[in-house]
Design an enzyme around this catalytic site. Structure first.
Site, mmCIF file in Angstrom:
data_model
loop_
_atom_site.group_PDB
_atom_site.id
_atom_site.type_symbol
_atom_site.label_atom_id
_atom_site.label_comp_id
_atom_site.label_asym_id
_atom_site.label_seq_id
_atom_site.Cartn_x
_atom_site.Cartn_y
_atom_site.Cartn_z
ATOM 1 N N GLY A 43 43.068 -21.724 11.809
ATOM 2 C CA GLY A 43 43.327 -20.190 12.074
ATOM 3 C C GLY A 43 43.555 -20.473 13.626
ATOM 4 N N ASP A 66 33.605 -34.367 13.025
ATOM 5 C CA ASP A 66 35.167 -34.245 13.359
ATOM 6 C C ASP A 66 34.860 -34.195 14.795
ATOM 7 O OD1 ASP A 66 37.795 -33.600 13.156
ATOM 8 O OD2 ASP A 66 37.505 -31.597 13.052
#
Length: 161
Positions: A7, A132
């Site tokens: 997003g 990550d």
């Protein structure tokens, strides 16, 4: 606005009210808006990030201020990192060449302290594995302190001591 993996991230001014109903000094925040997807990864990442980051209270982890999950909107509101990401810093030749070795070492230590906290000492005795870590997910505060961000892919594990 910056486009992220799931997003957009917006910079915004948030005016909070105190208990006596007076407006406090405006806070600059980052609002992460999760884009709806056909698969469930976006919403799973939202709830994973909300679960993990709401338990993190450490100066080297970006602080969650609030969230919204209403009428199809999924928003996470974070403290704003004034100096952008480590990724941006490293890509900018002027900034990179101005970093002293002491500043670079301090950033590495900040990241290591944030990871150690995540892995071993969160308040609820659950640790987390970020999964990550990369320069784009390391944000730099006003004094270039490094803060770990974007925990949407994280996994929680129990810490046995």
């Amino acid at each position: 606005m910056v486009q992220g993996g799931y997003g957009e991230v917006y910079k915004a001014e948030l005016k909070l009210r105190s208990k006596d109903d007076h407006l406090n000094t405006p806070n600059i925040v980052a609002i992460k808006r999760i884009t709806s997807r056909k698969d469930t990864q976006g919403i799973e990442g939202f709830f994973s990030e909300l679960d993990v980051v709401s338990k993190c209270k450490h100066p080297n982890i970006v602080s969650l201020i609030g969230f919204c999950f209403e009428d199809g909107e999924t928003l996470l509101v974070y403290e704003f990192a004034t100096n952008g990401s480590l990724d941006e810093c490293l890509r900018n030749i002027d900034t990179t060449s101005n970093l002293t070795w002491a500043q670079r070492l301090k950033m590495c230590i900040d990241i290591a302290q944030g990871l150690k906290y995540m892995h071993t000492t969160m308040e609820d005795k659950k640790g987390m594995i970020h999964r990550d870590i990369k320069s784009a997910n390391i944000l730099l505060g006003k004094n270039s302190e490094a803060k770990i961000a974007d925990s949407g892919l994280s996994k929680v594990h129990y810490v046995y001591k």
